[in-house]
Design a protein around this motif. Structure first.
Motif, PDB file in Angstrom:
ATOM      1  N   HIS A 145       0.754  -1.329  -0.085  1.00 42.98           N
ATOM      2  CA  HIS A 145       0.077   0.016   0.095  1.00 42.98           C
ATOM      3  C   HIS A 145       0.886   1.307   0.043  1.00 42.98           C
ATOM      4  N   HIS A 146       2.211   1.225  -0.285  1.00 42.91           N
ATOM      5  CA  HIS A 146       3.217   2.347  -0.191  1.00 42.91           C
ATOM      6  C   HIS A 146       2.439   3.404  -1.229  1.00 42.91           C
ATOM      7  N   PRO A 147       2.420   4.883  -0.765  1.00 45.35           N
ATOM      8  CA  PRO A 147       1.785   5.821  -1.398  1.00 45.35           C
ATOM      9  C   PRO A 147       2.604   6.071  -2.816  1.00 45.35           C
ATOM     10  N   LEU A 148       4.107   5.791  -2.687  1.00 46.38           N
ATOM     11  CA  LEU A 148       4.724   5.960  -3.914  1.00 46.38           C
ATOM     12  C   LEU A 148       5.322   4.991  -4.614  1.00 46.38           C
ATOM     13  N   THR A 149       5.601   3.930  -3.964  1.00 45.86           N
ATOM     14  CA  THR A 149       6.336   2.706  -4.584  1.00 45.86           C
ATOM     15  C   THR A 149       5.846   1.422  -3.849  1.00 45.86           C
ATOM     16  N   SER A 260       5.154   9.854   6.987  1.00 41.23           N
ATOM     17  CA  SER A 260       5.366   8.452   6.581  1.00 41.23           C
ATOM     18  C   SER A 260       4.020   8.097   6.709  1.00 41.23           C
ATOM     19  N   CYS A 261       3.487   7.003   5.877  1.00 47.03           N
ATOM     20  CA  CYS A 261       2.152   6.320   5.907  1.00 47.03           C
ATOM     21  C   CYS A 261       2.466   4.779   6.136  1.00 47.03           C
ATOM     22  N   SER A 262       3.540   4.434   6.510  1.00 46.69           N
ATOM     23  CA  SER A 262       4.055   3.013   6.421  1.00 46.69           C
ATOM     24  C   SER A 262       3.145   2.362   7.767  1.00 46.69           C
ATOM     25  N   THR A 320       0.546  11.554   8.586  1.00 41.97           N
ATOM     26  CA  THR A 320       0.267  10.027   8.508  1.00 41.97           C
ATOM     27  C   THR A 320      -1.036   9.568   8.313  1.00 41.97           C
ATOM     28  N   ALA A 321      -1.397   8.747   7.717  1.00 48.42           N
ATOM     29  CA  ALA A 321      -2.819   8.088   7.510  1.00 48.42           C
ATOM     30  C   ALA A 321      -2.646   6.606   7.003  1.00 48.42           C
ATOM     31  N   ASP A 322      -4.029   6.170   7.122  1.00 49.21           N
ATOM     32  CA  ASP A 322      -3.961   4.679   6.662  1.00 49.21           C
ATOM     33  C   ASP A 322      -4.028   4.528   5.227  1.00 49.21           C
ATOM     34  N   MET A 341       3.271  17.780  -2.486  1.00 45.29           N
ATOM     35  CA  MET A 341       2.318  18.964  -1.717  1.00 45.29           C
ATOM     36  C   MET A 341       2.683  18.642  -0.149  1.00 45.29           C
ATOM     37  N   VAL A 342       2.485  17.442   0.329  1.00 46.98           N
ATOM     38  CA  VAL A 342       2.625  17.210   1.624  1.00 46.98           C
ATOM     39  C   VAL A 342       4.086  17.292   1.977  1.00 46.98           C
ATOM     40  N   GLU A 343       4.970  16.833   1.223  1.00 48.74           N
ATOM     41  CA  GLU A 343       6.350  17.017   1.666  1.00 48.74           C
ATOM     42  C   GLU A 343       6.932  18.468   1.733  1.00 48.74           C
ATOM     43  N   ARG A 344       6.289  19.322   0.750  1.00 42.96           N
ATOM     44  CA  ARG A 344       6.653  20.756   0.889  1.00 42.96           C
ATOM     45  C   ARG A 344       5.923  21.366   2.208  1.00 42.96           C
ATOM     46  N   GLY A 365       9.903   9.181   7.597  1.00 46.15           N
ATOM     47  CA  GLY A 365       9.951   9.088   6.225  1.00 46.15           C
ATOM     48  C   GLY A 365      10.785   9.356   5.345  1.00 46.15           C
ATOM     49  N   GLY A 366      10.985   8.595   4.431  1.00 46.25           N
ATOM     50  CA  GLY A 366      12.334   8.593   3.767  1.00 46.25           C
ATOM     51  C   GLY A 366      12.191  10.005   2.871  1.00 46.25           C
ATOM     52  N   GLU A 367      11.089  10.177   2.042  1.00 45.69           N
ATOM     53  CA  GLU A 367      10.902  11.337   1.188  1.00 45.69           C
ATOM     54  C   GLU A 367      10.668  12.551   2.185  1.00 45.69           C
ATOM     55  N   THR A 368      10.014  12.319   3.119  1.00 46.33           N
ATOM     56  CA  THR A 368       9.616  13.503   4.104  1.00 46.33           C
ATOM     57  C   THR A 368      10.961  14.015   4.596  1.00 46.33           C
ATOM     58  N   SER A 369      11.943  13.154   4.983  1.00 48.32           N
ATOM     59  CA  SER A 369      13.101  13.405   5.628  1.00 48.32           C
ATOM     60  C   SER A 369      14.044  14.331   4.590  1.00 48.32           C
ATOM     61  N   LYS A 410      13.883   8.712  10.594  1.00 48.14           N
ATOM     62  CA  LYS A 410      13.448   7.461  10.666  1.00 48.14           C
ATOM     63  C   LYS A 410      12.692   7.062   9.352  1.00 48.14           C
ATOM     64  N   SER A 411      13.250   5.758   8.943  1.00 49.44           N
ATOM     65  CA  SER A 411      12.530   5.022   8.046  1.00 49.44           C
ATOM     66  C   SER A 411      11.071   4.729   8.199  1.00 49.44           C
ATOM     67  N   GLY A 412      10.319   4.536   7.176  1.00 45.61           N
ATOM     68  CA  GLY A 412       8.938   4.472   7.503  1.00 45.61           C
ATOM     69  C   GLY A 412       8.721   3.284   8.263  1.00 45.61           C
TER      70      GLY A 412
HETATM   71  N1  LIG Z   1      -1.908  11.606   4.174  1.00 46.97           N
HETATM   72  C1  LIG Z   1      -1.272  11.488   2.936  1.00 46.97           C
HETATM   73  N2  LIG Z   1      -2.037  11.420   1.967  1.00 46.97           N
HETATM   74  C2  LIG Z   1      -1.099  11.433   0.673  1.00 46.97           C
HETATM   75  N3  LIG Z   1       0.026  11.102   0.631  1.00 46.97           N
HETATM   76  C3  LIG Z   1       0.695  11.564   1.861  1.00 46.97           C
HETATM   77  C4  LIG Z   1       0.109  11.613   2.943  1.00 46.97           C
HETATM   78  N4  LIG Z   1       0.974  11.699   3.963  1.00 46.97           N
HETATM   79  C5  LIG Z   1       2.165  11.497   3.525  1.00 46.97           C
HETATM   80  N5  LIG Z   1       2.117  11.434   2.055  1.00 46.97           N
HETATM   81  C6  LIG Z   1       3.059  11.234   1.158  1.00 46.97           C
HETATM   82  O1  LIG Z   1       3.550  10.066   1.199  1.00 46.97           O
HETATM   83  C7  LIG Z   1       4.974   9.745   0.731  1.00 46.97           C
HETATM   84  C8  LIG Z   1       5.540   9.110   1.914  1.00 46.97           C
HETATM   85  O2  LIG Z   1       6.689   8.860   1.801  1.00 46.97           O
HETATM   86  P1  LIG Z   1       7.920   8.615   2.902  1.00 46.97           P
HETATM   87  O3  LIG Z   1       8.018  10.073   3.434  1.00 46.97           O
HETATM   88  O4  LIG Z   1       9.282   8.134   2.071  1.00 46.97           O
HETATM   89  O5  LIG Z   1       7.416   7.641   4.057  1.00 46.97           O
HETATM   90  P2  LIG Z   1       7.977   6.181   4.114  1.00 46.97           P
HETATM   91  O6  LIG Z   1       9.437   6.287   4.751  1.00 46.97           O
HETATM   92  O7  LIG Z   1       7.225   5.533   4.829  1.00 46.97           O
HETATM   93  O8  LIG Z   1       8.142   5.615   2.606  1.00 46.97           O
HETATM   94  C9  LIG Z   1       5.255  11.138   0.969  1.00 46.97           C
HETATM   95  O9  LIG Z   1       5.654  11.521  -0.308  1.00 46.97           O
HETATM   96  C10 LIG Z   1       4.328  12.044   1.666  1.00 46.97           C
HETATM   97  O10 LIG Z   1       4.308  13.645   1.199  1.00 46.97           O
END
Ligand SMILES: Nc1ncnc2c1ncn2[C@@H]1O[C@H](COP(=O)(O)OP(=O)(O)O)[C@@H](O)[C@H]1O
Ligand SMILES: O=C(O)[C@@H](O)C(=O)COP(=O)(O)O
Length: 428
Positions: A145-149, A260-262, A320-322, A341-344, A365-369, A410-412
């Motif tokens: 379910h990862h948001p990006l990968t 992170s949404c992990s 962070t969300a499910d 947008m959330v990262e910014r 979160g990796g991207e967030t970090s 912290k990694s997700g």
């Molecule tokens: N509520 C949300 N809805 C959609 N995308 C989100 C939400 N919260 C965070 N994200 C995005 O999900 C991605 C999470 O990736 P990341 O920061 O690398 O976390 P992880 O380490 O868990 O993979 C980021 O691009 C973040 O901006």
């Protein structure tokens, strides 16, 4: 020129970079983590980890940035290159693990490259080429379910092969690894004779990684999670050292910023909020119309700090969300757009918090970090004590805030359920 580097590392995200640096430091190497390619030689270190934010950018850009990092590492005389990827092999069908690995292999003229995300200390094991997260296949874990990968195939030979344009991918299976370094070298030679140039390596325990470390002592390139790092310093006669983990004393107030949404982070946020921790939740749907969510979060922080009893308590800001909530946001905003947008916004909040006096900051979160560290203007990080496997405290100059900060990226999926409170106890 500074002393030649024993190991040059390129990490595809910033939490991954601290994870790798942490394992190298614990195994006895002197390590500096650089945010992006350093602009000057770094003296008195055994390894430099160049942290890129290249996991989810277009493949050709990831290749260009990784090759820039490689050129700098080569100019420092490094003997071996470590391309650090995620222990859950996070990537899209286009890459970027395959394209970057092929480009590095070609640039280094490496005849063969071992590939393994195994990190048994964090329950990532590889058996018969299949990646397990804890007791389940990668494709059955929360990573689907990862948001990006989203990772939906646990067969790493297949996943890696699909990302490679030129090279064939084979398997160094556990029956070989169990027989020792010489057997691994023979298997590599046999695969090479068949025209195979990448080998996914099985590893289910730290001893397998140490075997692999010995087998690849002379290899020009390895592609791995942070696990293989425990087996490389031994090749240079280095022993585990405690002194590498000393940082200056911590100061200032404490905060956590989580994008992170992990699965693990969802539980960490839930625990923190359930225990009565002060928390500000970000609704991504309010970001698109341009609401001043950054201003609201920072005002919330200031009013929290006005209470005298809050001085030593951490404040959490999170998006962070499910998986269902993430999917619904992505349907409305688009996957990449929502992520960016959330990262910014979280990065701007992280910078604002440090401007308001936070000096101990956990970013989840990796991207967030990556986004947060860039907004803080951090160029280099010193690695300190480990909080949980894969997550150390670090110390850095935040040039954008003219402040020194302690940072934990912290990694997700790393860290115990009480990570957001326990991290600060480790520092104290
Ligand atoms: N509520 C949300 N809805 C959609 N995308 C989100 C939400 N919260 C965070 N994200 C995005 O999900 C991605 C999470 O990736 P990341 O920061 O690398 O976390 P992880 O380490 O868990 O993979 C980021 O691009 C973040 O901006
Ligand atoms: O190898 C790992 O799992 C980590 O070091 C890592 O890279 C995790 O990435 P994120 O989950 O995106 O933080």
């Amino acid at each position: 020129m500074a002393t030649p580097l024993l190991l040059g590392c390129i990490a595809d995200d910033f939490t991954g970079a601290t994870d790798l640096a942490n394992n190298l430091v614990r195994a006895g190497m002197r390590v500096v983590q650089s945010i992006g390619v350093p602009d000057a030689p770094i003296d008195c270190v055994d390894a430099v980890v160049v942290a890129l934010k290249s996991r989810t950018i277009p493949s050709h850009e990831a290749v260009t940035r990784s090759l820039e990092a490689l050129r700098w590492l080569q100019a420092q005389g490094c003997r071996q290159v470590y391309f650090k990827v995620c222990s859950t092999f996070d990537s899209t069908p286009q890459g970027n693990i395959g394209p970057v690995a092929e480009a590095l292999m070609q640039a280094l003229d490496a005849p063969f490259c071992c590939v393994t995300p195994a990190f048994p200390e964090n329950a990532r094991t590889v058996y018969k080429g299949h990646l397990f997260v804890g007791d389940v296949l990668l494709s059955d874990s929360g990573m689907r379910h990862h948001p990006l990968t989203p990772m939906t195939d646990a067969n790493l030979v297949r996943v890696m092969q699909a990302q490679c344009a030129r090279e064939k991918v084979g398997l160094v299976d556990h029956a070989v690894v169990r027989r020792g370094a010489e057997a691994v070298r023979s298997r590599i030679a046999a695969l090479q004779a068949e025209g195979v140039r990448f080998g996914i390596v099985d590893a289910v325990a730290d001893d397998d990684l140490r075997t692999l470390g010995r087998a690849i002592a002379d290899a020009k390139l390895v592609v791995a999670g942070s696990g293989v790092a425990i087996g490389l310093p031994q090749n240079h006669g280095l022993q585990p050292s405690a002194s590498a983990a000393q940082l200056p004393p911590a100061q200032g107030t404490r905060a956590v910023v989580s994008g992170s949404c992990s699965t693990a982070t969802n539980e960490q946020v839930r625990r923190f909020v359930a225990a009565g921790g002060a928390a500000f939740a970000i609704d991504p749907l309010r970001l698109a119309p341009g609401d001043d969510v950054v201003g609201e979060a920072l005002a919330f922080h200031l009013s929290f700090r006005r209470k005298p009893e809050s001085m030593s308590s951490p404040l959490l800001v999170y998006s962070t969300a499910d998986p269902d909530a993430v999917k619904s946001v992505q349907t409305r905003l688009g996957v990449a757009e929502a992520g960016a947008m959330v990262e910014r916004v979280l990065a701007a909040i992280a910078k604002g918090l440090v401007d308001q006096g936070v000096r101990q900051l956990v970013v989840a979160g990796g991207e967030t970090s990556g986004a947060a560290v860039q907004a803080l203007g951090v160029r280099q990080m010193r690695i300190g004590p480990q909080i949980d496997p894969g997550v150390p405290w670090c110390h850095a100059r935040a040039t954008a805030c003219d402040a020194d900060v302690h940072l934990a990226l912290k990694s997700g999926n790393f860290g115990g359920p009480d990570f957001f409170t326990r991290a600060f106890e480790v520092l104290a």
